[in-house]
Enzyme design. Sequence first.
Site, PDB file in Angstrom:
ATOM      1  CD  GLU A   1      26.909  38.552 -16.688  1.00 23.23           C
ATOM      2  OE1 GLU A   1      25.932  38.249 -15.962  1.00 23.23           O
ATOM      3  OE2 GLU A   1      27.352  39.708 -16.768  1.00 23.23           O
TER       4      GLU A   1
ATOM      5  CE  LYS B   1      19.536  43.847  -1.363  1.00 24.32           C
ATOM      6  NZ  LYS B   1      20.831  43.174  -1.020  1.00 24.32           N
TER       7      LYS B   1
ATOM      8  CD  GLU C   1      24.332  51.470 -14.616  1.00 23.45           C
ATOM      9  OE1 GLU C   1      24.389  52.631 -15.033  1.00 23.45           O
ATOM     10  OE2 GLU C   1      25.128  51.016 -13.774  1.00 23.45           O
TER      11      GLU C   1
ATOM     12  CB  CYS D   1      28.719  44.513 -15.889  1.00 24.49           C
ATOM     13  SG  CYS D   1      29.123  46.275 -15.848  1.00 24.49           S
TER      14      CYS D   1
HETATM   15  P1  NAD Z   1      22.441  40.053  -8.412  1.00 27.31           P
HETATM   16  O1  NAD Z   1      21.432  40.426  -9.413  1.00 27.31           O
HETATM   17  O2  NAD Z   1      22.464  38.679  -7.898  1.00 27.31           O
HETATM   18  O3  NAD Z   1      22.319  40.970  -7.109  1.00 27.31           O
HETATM   19  C1  NAD Z   1      22.394  42.375  -7.193  1.00 27.31           C
HETATM   20  C2  NAD Z   1      21.633  42.971  -6.026  1.00 27.31           C
HETATM   21  O4  NAD Z   1      20.255  42.669  -6.160  1.00 27.31           O
HETATM   22  C3  NAD Z   1      22.056  42.441  -4.668  1.00 27.31           C
HETATM   23  O5  NAD Z   1      22.028  43.515  -3.747  1.00 27.31           O
HETATM   24  C4  NAD Z   1      20.970  41.424  -4.353  1.00 27.31           C
HETATM   25  O6  NAD Z   1      20.782  41.200  -2.977  1.00 27.31           O
HETATM   26  C5  NAD Z   1      19.761  42.103  -4.955  1.00 27.31           C
HETATM   27  N1  NAD Z   1      18.655  41.223  -5.310  1.00 27.31           N
HETATM   28  C6  NAD Z   1      18.711  39.944  -5.771  1.00 27.31           C
HETATM   29  N2  NAD Z   1      17.470  39.477  -6.011  1.00 27.31           N
HETATM   30  C7  NAD Z   1      16.599  40.478  -5.712  1.00 27.31           C
HETATM   31  C8  NAD Z   1      15.185  40.616  -5.757  1.00 27.31           C
HETATM   32  N3  NAD Z   1      14.399  39.624  -6.165  1.00 27.31           N
HETATM   33  N4  NAD Z   1      14.643  41.791  -5.367  1.00 27.31           N
HETATM   34  C9  NAD Z   1      15.426  42.805  -4.975  1.00 27.31           C
HETATM   35  N5  NAD Z   1      16.766  42.736  -4.892  1.00 27.31           N
HETATM   36  C10 NAD Z   1      17.363  41.592  -5.275  1.00 27.31           C
HETATM   37  O7  NAD Z   1      23.840  40.470  -9.054  1.00 27.31           O
HETATM   38  P2  NAD Z   1      25.292  40.203  -8.461  1.00 27.31           P
HETATM   39  O8  NAD Z   1      25.533  38.737  -8.529  1.00 27.31           O
HETATM   40  O9  NAD Z   1      25.412  40.930  -7.170  1.00 27.31           O
HETATM   41  O10 NAD Z   1      26.210  40.972  -9.531  1.00 27.31           O
HETATM   42  C11 NAD Z   1      26.687  40.385 -10.693  1.00 27.31           C
HETATM   43  C12 NAD Z   1      25.770  40.711 -11.862  1.00 27.31           C
HETATM   44  O11 NAD Z   1      25.603  42.118 -11.973  1.00 27.31           O
HETATM   45  C13 NAD Z   1      26.322  40.289 -13.207  1.00 27.31           C
HETATM   46  O12 NAD Z   1      25.271  39.802 -13.983  1.00 27.31           O
HETATM   47  C14 NAD Z   1      26.837  41.575 -13.806  1.00 27.31           C
HETATM   48  O13 NAD Z   1      26.930  41.596 -15.195  1.00 27.31           O
HETATM   49  C15 NAD Z   1      25.846  42.550 -13.299  1.00 27.31           C
HETATM   50  N6  NAD Z   1      26.400  43.903 -13.290  1.00 27.31           N
HETATM   51  C16 NAD Z   1      25.986  44.787 -14.231  1.00 27.31           C
HETATM   52  C17 NAD Z   1      26.521  46.074 -14.257  1.00 27.31           C
HETATM   53  C18 NAD Z   1      26.131  47.090 -15.304  1.00 27.31           C
HETATM   54  O14 NAD Z   1      26.503  48.252 -15.162  1.00 27.31           O
HETATM   55  N7  NAD Z   1      25.417  46.724 -16.333  1.00 27.31           N
HETATM   56  C19 NAD Z   1      27.455  46.446 -13.299  1.00 27.31           C
HETATM   57  C20 NAD Z   1      27.845  45.504 -12.353  1.00 27.31           C
HETATM   58  C21 NAD Z   1      27.296  44.224 -12.346  1.00 27.31           C
HETATM   59  O1  6OD Z   2      32.017  52.964 -14.304  1.00 30.76           O
HETATM   60  C1  6OD Z   2      30.804  53.000 -14.092  1.00 30.76           C
HETATM   61  O2  6OD Z   2      30.188  54.058 -13.917  1.00 30.76           O
HETATM   62  C2  6OD Z   2      30.025  51.755 -14.043  1.00 30.76           C
HETATM   63  N1  6OD Z   2      28.695  51.892 -13.851  1.00 30.76           N
HETATM   64  C3  6OD Z   2      30.639  50.566 -14.168  1.00 30.76           C
HETATM   65  C4  6OD Z   2      30.009  49.313 -14.145  1.00 30.76           C
HETATM   66  C5  6OD Z   2      30.756  48.217 -14.104  1.00 30.76           C
HETATM   67  C6  6OD Z   2      30.187  46.921 -14.050  1.00 30.76           C
HETATM   68  O3  6OD Z   2      30.633  46.023 -13.381  1.00 30.76           O
END
Ligand code: NAD
Ligand code: 6OD
Length: 496
Positions: free
Chosen positions: A400, A189, A265, A299
């Site tokens: 964040e 998804k 993540e 992130c």
């Molecule tokens: P989000 O958590 O809002 O959504 C991520 C995904 O989860 C989307 O596909 C969303 O539809 C789904 N989702 C939301 N609520 C859900 C639920 N209750 N059950 C199942 N699925 C659900 O995140 P975002 O706004 O899309 O992305 C930004 C966030 O992601 C930031 O906090 C960022 O730091 C984090 N992020 C972390 C990493 C990492 O590697 N640690 C990488 C990229 C982004």
């Molecule tokens: O480079 C990657 O493999 C990875 N997971 C990056 C994540 C970035 C977050 O926004």
Amino acid sequence: MRMPTEADAYPFADQQLPCLVGGEFVRQGRTFDNVNPVNGVVLATVTEADAALVDRAVQAARGALRGPWARLSTPERCALLRKVAERIEQRFAEFVSAEIADTGKTLQQASSLDIPRGAANFRAYADLALTRGSECFEMGTPDGRGALNYSVHKPVGVVAVIAPWNLPFLLMTWKVAPALACGNAVVAKPSEETPSSAALLAQVMQEVGMPPGVFNLVHGFGPRSTGEALVSHPDVNAIAFTGESATGSAIMRGAADSVKALSFELGGKNAAVVFADADFEAAVGGTMRSVFSNCGQVCLCSERVYVERPLFARFVEALAQRARRLKIGGPYEGADLGPLISRAHREKVLSYYRLAREEHGEIVCGGGVPSFGDERDRGAFIEPTVVCGLAEGSRCVKEEIFGPVCHLAPFDSEDEAVRLANDTRYGLAAAVWTSNLQRAHRVARQMEVGIAWVNDWYLRDLRTPFGGVKLSGIGREGGAHSLAFFSEPMNICVKL
Ligand code: NAD
Ligand code: 6OD
């Protein structure tokens, strides 16, 4: 690989993006709009998978685990993954323009990072799965004949892959590729904000002859929608999720009843620590990248920058000067900074710009929205922003923000730098800038994070562990860590 131009049409213009379930493209039920954050224009509509369609996708995946997919050898599976990589490269321009249309990110970034990394993810895990060995232990037995233990790696089963919108294709393929390399079946998804590159990936899976049900794609929202139905489905065995920490908690609750394996993540509030002995140009340039890449929506981005006091004023001035010079604009305009993902996200980031003022911070540059006098004023653009003078306990320093903004603060000793960097509930990444080799190793090791860079930022080797501590995640992906998460090891003990 041909580089797309603005003339390249968005691949799904005015279409309804389908889900892929059991090898069939499905358009049914409710739809939602896919909006271009550059100008607010609706690009396409997207099929929202309801609980019944999610169930069909999960059952299709389960069926695939009993079909020809299960009988493929690892080399055969890996050969299919290499074909996926090749096909992504053949359709490179379409993937880039799809990613750009959904996110507004720059052509430079989409064509040098997001889409090439998508292809690289499939190749990397094809290679890694092929070279994985297994454990073997000989043991003694009372009758003296002995026994041989060896382990085999079995798939976990049906894996749900849930991806965010910031690096949509990179992060989805980062999980789909190892899951398939290990022989699982996937229900993926993408974020509701970024459905298009995943929709192209579904086409590619069909084109390379992936058996039906091995890769299923469901579009939709999270709570009370597709995401929730998927993570609470009793026949899903494992969830690989990237997104916000609060979403991770919600998914954990949904997954608890059926005790699913989880790899998370999550969010970050990453620190960069700049010592006075750092190469100044490299530290400023690297910090620019670590704060403003992808409009601050990575992130791993640094939102807190700690600079040793003798360098502080000069560093703040240099960073602000370069931030003021960043060109903001659409993907094909040679800009440095595209829009945020949506107007809603811009509201959130702007609320932190306001809060920074309320919390008595000094906005050194930025702090507002740019004005173009054209259709881009209906987009989600925002100014890159540099803030100083906030108290360490203020919300802007603790939460964040996920936008093109950082707060800078001075420090007076190595111990203080380490303490400030670690004073957060998150623990994803850190960047340490110094030319003192011993300090580099000493400080990097003390960072309470999953990844610390010394004198660089976001330099990736896909074999290394990737993930976070504290609120930033559970487990590690990357290299052998991904293969471990997506496999069930089984021991076979043979009496000799
Ligand atoms: P989000 O958590 O809002 O959504 C991520 C995904 O989860 C989307 O596909 C969303 O539809 C789904 N989702 C939301 N609520 C859900 C639920 N209750 N059950 C199942 N699925 C659900 O995140 P975002 O706004 O899309 O992305 C930004 C966030 O992601 C930031 O906090 C960022 O730091 C984090 N992020 C972390 C990493 C990492 O590697 N640690 C990488 C990229 C982004
Ligand atoms: O480079 C990657 O493999 C990875 N997971 C990056 C994540 C970035 C977050 O926004």
